[in-house]
Each structure stands twice: as C-alpha cells, then as structure tokens.
Design a protein around this motif. Sequence first.
Motif, PDB file in Angstrom:
ATOM      1  N   ILE A   2      46.301   5.940  53.419  1.00  0.00           N
ATOM      2  CA  ILE A   2      45.419   7.122  53.439  1.00  0.00           C
ATOM      3  C   ILE A   2      45.685   7.946  54.693  1.00  0.00           C
ATOM      4  O   ILE A   2      45.811   9.177  54.629  1.00  0.00           O
ATOM      5  N   VAL A  20      38.589  10.774  48.807  1.00  0.00           N
ATOM      6  CA  VAL A  20      39.340   9.599  48.353  1.00  0.00           C
ATOM      7  C   VAL A  20      38.596   8.330  48.745  1.00  0.00           C
ATOM      8  O   VAL A  20      38.396   7.425  47.917  1.00  0.00           O
ATOM      9  N   VAL A  49      43.846   8.929  44.750  1.00  0.00           N
ATOM     10  CA  VAL A  49      44.360  10.115  45.443  1.00  0.00           C
ATOM     11  C   VAL A  49      44.827  11.140  44.420  1.00  0.00           C
ATOM     12  O   VAL A  49      44.508  12.330  44.518  1.00  0.00           O
TER      13      VAL A  49
END
Length: 158
Positions: free
Chosen positions: A90, A107, A128
């Motif tokens: 991430i 997310v 995502v």
Amino acid sequence: MKENVLDLLMYLFENYIYDEPEQEPDRESLSESLEDAGFSSGEIEHAFAWLDGLAEQRELPELGGDGPNAIRMFTSEECHRLDVHARGFIMYLENIGVLDPARREMVIDRLTALETEDIGMEDVKWVVLMVLFNQPGQEANYAWMEEMMFDEEGDLRH
C-alpha cells in the motif's frame, strides 16, 4: 466467509461492474443471479454493504494535510489485519503515485470492511483495483494497477 465475500466481489466486478459501468444493475435480479451462481444470501448482503461503503466514500471530501514529509502510522488493528507485505505494498503504491492519501485510506477502510483476520496480497490488489475503478479521475492509476495484476509474466514491479 471472507474468501466467499471477496470471491463474490470479484465476480461482481468482473461480470457486472467492469463490463457495464454505465448501467446500474437491479439488486433483486442481481441477487438472484448470484444465488444461482452459488453464493449465499448472507454473502450477497455483505458484498452489497461493502459496495455501498465504497460508493459512500466517493462523496467524501479530499483529505488535506498530507505533505511530502507526512508519515502514515498504521493502527494496531490495521497491523494485526494487514501483514507487513500488505502494508508495504500500500505504501509502495502511494510512493509511486498510484494511490494518493485519500485513496490509500479508502483502500485500508475497504480492506478492514472485509471483516476477516487473514488479508492476503491478492485481496489488497483486488481492493485497490476496485477502489480506483470507483474513483473519478483515477483512470491512469486503475490502468496501471490492472496491467500489473494481469501481467502474463507475473512480475511484481516493486
């Protein structure tokens, strides 16, 4: 239950949302189709609630205050649910510009909404992709993520 809910979300994304983004499918007929495909009514309701949460985030204002020196600290719950590889991925997506701070938070929110202890890298990638697909102005980032996910050679570019 998580795998079935995520499987259901991926099924919806691939068969209804991605193919027909301009049309709003009727939930009742969609529920019947999903039940015919083998998903339980509980999983279907959970998936619809997850998608409703994603749609609600589309209306939220942009986050402010995230300058170039800002650091995102993960909570203990997030650390428990997202392993170091998921968190690192991430942050990698944010560092290369695929996710901005607002999309990063979306997310993380949608991952924790899966209500499971075991969130793997494939889960992160799919979430995502779904978040970027749902956000206006994120077409280039979505295309990059889609290409990365469906790359024939399977090379992860980080």
